[in-house]
Design an enzyme around this catalytic site. Structure first.
Site, PDB file in Angstrom:
ATOM      1  N   THR A 298      42.173  35.783  52.369  1.00 17.53           N
ATOM      2  CA  THR A 298      40.952  34.994  52.526  1.00 17.53           C
ATOM      3  C   THR A 298      40.116  35.505  53.700  1.00 17.53           C
ATOM      4  O   THR A 298      39.557  34.731  54.480  1.00 17.53           O
ATOM      5  CB  THR A 298      41.270  33.485  52.702  1.00 17.53           C
ATOM      6  OG1 THR A 298      42.340  33.116  51.818  1.00 17.53           O
ATOM      7  CG2 THR A 298      40.057  32.637  52.312  1.00 17.53           C
TER       8      THR A 298
ATOM      9  N   LYS B 155      41.233  42.609  43.626  1.00 12.04           N
ATOM     10  CA  LYS B 155      41.955  41.388  43.271  1.00 12.04           C
ATOM     11  C   LYS B 155      41.148  40.619  42.244  1.00 12.04           C
ATOM     12  O   LYS B 155      40.035  40.161  42.531  1.00 12.04           O
ATOM     13  CB  LYS B 155      42.189  40.527  44.514  1.00 12.04           C
ATOM     14  CG  LYS B 155      42.947  39.235  44.193  1.00 12.04           C
ATOM     15  CD  LYS B 155      43.227  38.401  45.438  1.00 12.04           C
ATOM     16  CE  LYS B 155      42.026  37.588  45.847  1.00 12.04           C
ATOM     17  NZ  LYS B 155      42.384  36.557  46.870  1.00 12.04           N
TER      18      LYS B 155
ATOM     19  N   GLU C 202      51.270  37.483  52.359  1.00 12.38           N
ATOM     20  CA  GLU C 202      49.855  37.335  52.739  1.00 12.38           C
ATOM     21  C   GLU C 202      49.674  35.975  53.401  1.00 12.38           C
ATOM     22  O   GLU C 202      49.963  34.948  52.783  1.00 12.38           O
ATOM     23  CB  GLU C 202      48.980  37.453  51.489  1.00 12.38           C
ATOM     24  CG  GLU C 202      47.514  37.165  51.689  1.00 12.38           C
ATOM     25  CD  GLU C 202      46.754  37.093  50.372  1.00 12.38           C
ATOM     26  OE1 GLU C 202      45.771  36.332  50.303  1.00 12.38           O
ATOM     27  OE2 GLU C 202      47.147  37.782  49.407  1.00 12.38           O
TER      28      GLU C 202
END
Length: 220
Positions: free
Chosen positions: A68, A128, A40
């Protein structure tokens, strides 16, 4: 195998923050050679689209996601650059819609049961829990009691010593940040060899945990 299945199978996703176009390939290559199947790259990284394209073009077989991601505009930009999954620290419906529109798995950040159900109902593929270490693995286990349909990725304060606890509590995937990758401290060949070895240690631990869970389920 779909991108979502690959994300679920990978178990460990390194979160790479503040990398650059010079070190992203050796970082990604070291992780890949250490057995990591997905990474990621966080969206606030300068020229993140360029970094994603670079990894996609140079390392075949490594799943590349963007983290993000705070809004739909950013989601579309990184998807167009080649991001194969999207991760957000918050619940943002426009991000989910864009990801769903392009058939890209979306992992929404949430903490409370209400946020998790909101993300799930909006179309998020996984939730998450972040920062996971603020609540601990027991929190995941308690959440999954009434909400077993939620697929959980745990991120925040997780390392190779405690990730067993999160897997055993029900996390399908764990995100590992600076405990695994510190881009600003990686520059030499020896640094990248050390990163590869550390990645292998994480992967070996995850694999041993999968075997242990399988054996316990078989005994039942």
């Amino acid at each position: 195998m779909t991108s979502l299945q690959k994300v679920q199978e990978t178990k460990i996703i390194p979160v790479i923050r503040n990398a650059n176009n010079t070190n992203i390939i050796p970082i990604a290559q070291s992780l890949f050679e250490g057995g990591i199947k997905a990474i990621e790259i966080t969206a606030e990284t300068p020229e993140v689209e360029k970094l994603i394209r670079n990894v996609r073009d140079n390392i075949e077989g490594l799943l590349v996601g963007a983290g993000t991601v705070l809004d739909g505009e950013t989601a579309r930009a990184v998807i167009m650059a080649g991001a194969q999954f999207i991760v957000s620290p918050t619940v943002n419906v426009s991000t989910v819609k864009i990801a769903n529109r392009y058939g890209v798995p979306c992992i929404m950040g949430a903490m409370t049961p209400t946020e998790m159900v909101t993300a799930y109902e909006a179309g998020a593929d996984m939730v998450k829990v972040f920062p996971a270490n603020s609540m601990g693995p027991g929190y995941l286990k308690n959440i999954l009691g009434p909400l077993p349909q939620i697929q959980i990725m745990a991120t925040g304060g997780i390392d190779k010593e405690n990730m067993f606890d999160y897997f055993n509590a029900g996390a399908k995937v764990v995100g590992i940040g600076s405990q695994l990758v510190k881009p600003d401290q990686l520059s030499t060949k020896e640094d990248f060899e050390s990163l590869k070895e550390l990645a292998r240690q994480y992967v070996d631990k995850a694999e041993s945990n999968k075997s242990r869970i399988f054996e316990s389920e078989f005994i039942k």
